[in-house]
Each structure stands twice: as structure tokens, then as C-alpha cells.
Design a protein around this motif. Sequence first.
Motif, PDB file in Angstrom:
ATOM      1  N   ALA A  58      54.463 -18.466 -21.779  1.00 54.86           N
ATOM      2  CA  ALA A  58      53.919 -17.321 -22.915  1.00 54.86           C
ATOM      3  C   ALA A  58      53.447 -17.764 -24.005  1.00 54.86           C
ATOM      4  O   ALA A  58      52.262 -17.971 -24.342  1.00 54.86           O
ATOM      5  CB  ALA A  58      53.902 -15.500 -23.148  1.00 54.86           C
ATOM      6  N   GLU A 101      45.525 -13.282 -23.154  1.00 58.02           N
ATOM      7  CA  GLU A 101      46.494 -12.364 -23.407  1.00 58.02           C
ATOM      8  C   GLU A 101      47.071 -12.120 -21.797  1.00 58.02           C
ATOM      9  O   GLU A 101      48.158 -12.145 -21.261  1.00 58.02           O
ATOM     10  CB  GLU A 101      45.211 -10.714 -23.339  1.00 58.02           C
ATOM     11  CG  GLU A 101      46.395  -9.759 -23.448  1.00 58.02           C
ATOM     12  CD  GLU A 101      45.212  -8.676 -23.755  1.00 58.02           C
ATOM     13  OE1 GLU A 101      46.378  -7.306 -23.953  1.00 58.02           O
ATOM     14  OE2 GLU A 101      44.896  -8.872 -23.744  1.00 58.02           O
ATOM     15  N   ALA A 104      49.345 -14.841 -20.381  1.00 56.45           N
ATOM     16  CA  ALA A 104      50.854 -14.937 -20.951  1.00 56.45           C
ATOM     17  C   ALA A 104      51.099 -13.590 -20.452  1.00 56.45           C
ATOM     18  O   ALA A 104      52.685 -13.665 -20.105  1.00 56.45           O
ATOM     19  CB  ALA A 104      50.346 -14.755 -21.933  1.00 56.45           C
ATOM     20  N   LEU A 105      50.429 -12.593 -19.750  1.00 56.25           N
ATOM     21  CA  LEU A 105      51.570 -11.412 -20.051  1.00 56.25           C
ATOM     22  C   LEU A 105      51.900 -11.922 -18.272  1.00 56.25           C
ATOM     23  O   LEU A 105      52.871 -11.248 -18.023  1.00 56.25           O
ATOM     24  CB  LEU A 105      50.566 -10.204 -19.737  1.00 56.25           C
ATOM     25  CG  LEU A 105      50.545  -9.378 -22.016  1.00 56.25           C
ATOM     26  CD1 LEU A 105      49.578  -8.080 -21.637  1.00 56.25           C
ATOM     27  CD2 LEU A 105      52.359  -9.189 -22.074  1.00 56.25           C
ATOM     28  N   THR A 107      52.790 -14.141 -16.692  1.00 56.50           N
ATOM     29  CA  THR A 107      53.728 -14.752 -16.136  1.00 56.50           C
ATOM     30  C   THR A 107      55.074 -14.089 -17.861  1.00 56.50           C
ATOM     31  O   THR A 107      56.465 -14.012 -16.123  1.00 56.50           O
ATOM     32  CB  THR A 107      53.304 -15.442 -17.604  1.00 56.50           C
ATOM     33  OG1 THR A 107      52.635 -16.287 -17.026  1.00 56.50           O
ATOM     34  CG2 THR A 107      54.503 -16.617 -17.634  1.00 56.50           C
ATOM     35  N   VAL A 108      55.127 -13.191 -17.786  1.00 53.57           N
ATOM     36  CA  VAL A 108      55.932 -12.846 -18.777  1.00 53.57           C
ATOM     37  C   VAL A 108      56.645 -12.138 -18.088  1.00 53.57           C
ATOM     38  O   VAL A 108      57.792 -11.198 -17.599  1.00 53.57           O
ATOM     39  CB  VAL A 108      56.080 -12.733 -20.177  1.00 53.57           C
ATOM     40  CG1 VAL A 108      57.463 -11.782 -20.598  1.00 53.57           C
ATOM     41  CG2 VAL A 108      56.260 -13.915 -20.905  1.00 53.57           C
TER      42      VAL A 108
END
Length: 281
Positions: A58, A101, A104-105, A107-108
Motif C-alpha cells: 500500500a 487510495e 492501496a486499500l 491490496t491491503v
Amino acid sequence: MVFLLEHFDLAAFVAATLAEDLGEAGDITSAAVIPAAARFTGVMDARDPIVVAGLPIAEAFFRALDPDVRIDRLVEDGTAVAAGTDLMRIEGAARAMLTAERSALNTVQHLSGIATMTRGYVDRILGTGATLLDTRKTIPGLRVIEKYATRMGGAQNHRMGLWDAAMIKDNHVAVAGDIGEAVRRAREAGIARIIVEVDRVDQIEPALAAGATHLLLDNMDPPTLRDAVAFIGGRVPTEASGGVRLDTIRAIAETGVTYVSVGRLTQSAPAADIGLDFAPA
């Protein structure tokens, strides 16, 4: 800190993911609504109890769009956190952060979901002596990071691909003629690790006699597993596989198998509930 995983190109992954999202026109919403000079701070937090995985990836998304972004990672991957825990603070160019955003989100959330489910299975077999393994049932293109997530949850990786061990399954046996012949051919090819799938106890001795180094005991119930483990007598590692669920894994692990492999860790884990809330800097 540089995030390195063997056989995983982080920069290429980030670039391809962002390119998919940006298309040819880019982030038209942020470009239209957010002043170019605007800055935002944001906090990524867990909305449910989770095991965290993927924060360094992220971070790479945000840094790809704003190299000067300030990021404070508040927990490390592999950490079990309570609902409401802050995971990461970021401060940088508002357009860049808003553009990065979702990637990144996503993936996490995905990787933390895998790590969280994995930890649940690991906890269920504590004290049995068995080790949890993942499988190759991964989303194409995401195998390396999904298997990283299972490690963060406490599992060990099984084969990474078709290249690092032979696994002789029923279709290989059907074409080769019998288990012994299939194993002999693998040995003659110079393969060191030869995993053989058996679904009946009478297949065990031919596989071992031919040189199997690991037996996958497929879709056997606990009494049959116990008999198979006793018959093998520690000659090679044993692995229970097939239809393993959270409510059945402990009874399976208590049969004395070396490993239990679970495909649903990467195949069926729900995304973790993780948010990113922004506030003006």
C-alpha cells in the motif's frame, strides 16, 4: 525499508495496477475537484479484528504518485489487531493520495483477509504438531503476494508453482499407467521433491517403493488418515488435503499428519474491512 519478495516485482505490480485504474484519461474526479496544491492527511484503520498484511505494498502505491509523501506505518505485517486500530498515517499531495487510495486499500484488504483467515486455521490446530500449508489455488498474477499473506497468518507455503516440486495426481497416474511408473519417471527426470497424491491406503506402498518423498492423503476421513499415517510410519512427510474446513481441521490434524493443506485460504478468504479517512492537513 525496501519490500522484497522473491519472484515479485513490486514496481511493476504498482505500475500495472495504477494503469488499470487510471486508463488514458487519469483520475478525472480528483483533477476536477481537488486543487493541485491541496494536501491531505489520512489514517488507514481496521474496522474489524484482523491480521494485517500488505501495508508495504500500500505504501508503494502512495509513493509512486507522490515520492515526497510522509508515511508512518503503525503496525507490522503479521500483527493481529483489534477493531479500530490505526494501521498507517499518510500526509501528502491530496490528488495523489486520492488517486492511489483504491489500489492501496484493495491490496491491503485482500491480503489481510487471507492472513486473517489463515490465522484462524493456525489457531485451530495449535498443539497438534501439524503445520498448515497453502496451495496453488490463487488468483492468477497474485500468487506470490497471496502466499506472502498466508505466511503473515502463520502458514507455510506449499509449492510456489509447477517448477519447484513434482506433484503426481490422479490424472498423471491415469496417463502414466500406475503410481509406481509415474514416480519412477519423475525420479529418472532428476526431480528431488516428489509429492504423490493417494486416495486409498493400498496406493501408499507402491508410491513409497518407487521413491515418493511426500504423500498427499486426499479426501480421507480422520480414521482412514490415522490408519494411513500409522502404515507410513514416518518414512516420509504426510499431508491431509481435500475439503478441509475450520470445523474439521482439528480432527484431521490430530490424526498425526505432518501437514494439512487448505485451498480456501487463498480461494475463499473475504476481504478485510479496512478504511482510509482523510482530513485536511
